[in-house]
Design an enzyme around this catalytic site. Structure first.
Site, PDB file in Angstrom:
ATOM      1  N   ASP A  47       0.830  -1.213   0.000  1.00  0.00           N
ATOM      2  CA  ASP A  47       0.000   0.000   0.000  1.00  0.00           C
ATOM      3  C   ASP A  47       0.864   1.263   0.000  1.00  0.00           C
ATOM      4  OD1 ASP A  47      -2.365   1.403  -0.024  1.00  0.00           O
ATOM      5  OD2 ASP A  47      -2.647   1.329   2.146  1.00  0.00           O
ATOM      6  N   HIS A  82       1.956   3.561  -9.194  1.00  0.00           N
ATOM      7  CA  HIS A  82       1.770   2.126  -9.443  1.00  0.00           C
ATOM      8  C   HIS A  82       2.951   1.568 -10.249  1.00  0.00           C
ATOM      9  CE1 HIS A  82      -2.075   2.352  -7.590  1.00  0.00           C
ATOM     10  NE2 HIS A  82      -2.685   2.988  -8.574  1.00  0.00           N
ATOM     11  N   LEU A 105      10.795 -20.398  -5.005  1.00  0.00           N
ATOM     12  CA  LEU A 105       9.809 -19.584  -4.289  1.00  0.00           C
ATOM     13  C   LEU A 105       8.402 -19.843  -4.805  1.00  0.00           C
ATOM     14  CD1 LEU A 105       9.176 -17.083  -2.376  1.00  0.00           C
ATOM     15  CD2 LEU A 105       9.398 -15.688  -4.449  1.00  0.00           C
TER      16      LEU A 105
END
Ligand code: IPE
Ligand code: IPE
Ligand code: MG
Length: 249
Positions: free
Chosen positions: A20, A37, A131
């Site tokens: 955020d 963004h 991962l």
């Protein structure tokens, strides 16, 4: 990406991140929100690389919530374009680095081009054993629980399931993150201290680490600070400290 170094002891197995602060990062620089963004995508790359370096087995990133569709159409459209572009740019390197990529959320709300990229990325990386990266897109925690309940009800309706057998384990294994251990650590950047409808069920016993750092500024040292914080927690799961001490002997 470098090989895992495993130098951090007591490392969380699963880290979930609410990324955020992109909009505020842009506003501080008098830039449009989409510039925030775009900068946020670079922080995603840094974070994935560092999680690999630290040997974190599971990383789950909240990229777009079901509620984020309430944003202005222009912002939503630009974000979706950014997701498509980022996937196209990064997928080969993620694959080379043995990352297994999965997406959770409502695909019926995403554009066809994005769903095609998601499906291609998932099948390309499905057998990778590095991962385990999950991206939550058009995801809502309440939707996830409601979907799981609906699927179980459907099975009960056709006689495939006895309602008496519905328990925490069965409901948990019907959620999007079935088979993935619950997050040990939740990281939220951007200063807010709330869950915003992320993994409501799975976060039941996660350690919470909140940071004022805005997501595009999130650095390797911030992830290390979160991991170090986790290493200092005593996870009691309802027990007493004394019980835990005794069980170590
Ligand atoms: C997070 O940053 C990105 C998404 C929710 C898609 P925000 O866009 O929420 O940034 P702020 O909270 O407005 O600063
Ligand atoms: C949470 O951030 C969702 C993501 C980071 C994808 P928001 O910025 O949407 O959360 P609220 O609206 O401030 O709670
Ligand atoms: Mg926000």
């Amino acid at each position: 990406m470098a090989a895992p170094d495993h130098t951090v002891s007591n490392c969380p197995v699963h880290i979930a991140v609410i990324m955020d602060g992109n909009g505020r990062w842009a506003r501080q620089r008098a830039l449009p929100r989409h510039a925030g963004h775009r900068a946020g995508v670079k922080a995603v790359r840094r974070t994935i690389e560092h999680a690999v370096r630290r040997g974190v087995p599971y990383l789950t990133l909240f990229a777009f919530s079901s509620e984020n569709f309430r944003r202005p159409p222009d912002e939503v459209g630009r974000l979706m374009t950014l997701f498509v572009e980022a996937m196209q740019r990064e997928i080969d390197e993620l694959h080379q680095n043995k990352v297994c990529l999965r997406f959770i959320g409502r695909r019926d709300q995403l554009a066809d081009t994005l769903v095609q990229r998601i499906e291609a990325a998932e099948s390309m990386t499905a057998a990778n054993e590095g991962l385990r990266l999950t991206v939550a897109m058009a995801y809502g925690g309440r939707w996830d629980v409601a979907e799981a309940a609906r699927k179980l009800c459907e099975r009960a309706a056709v006689g495939d399931l006895d309602p008496a057998d519905v328990d925490e384990s069965l409901l948990g294994s019907s959620l999007c993150l079935a088979g993935v251990p619950d997050p040990d650590l939740l990281v939220r950047t951007g200063g807010e201290q709330r869950i915003s409808n992320f993994l409501l069920w799975n976060l039941a016993y996660s350690e919470l680490w909140f940071s004022d750092v805005l997501w595009p500024d999130f650095a390797e040292s911030d992830l290390d600070a979160a991991i170090a914080y986790f290493g200092r927690r005593e996870r009691r799961y309802g027990h007493t400290s004394e019980q835990l001490e005794a069980s170590k002997c």
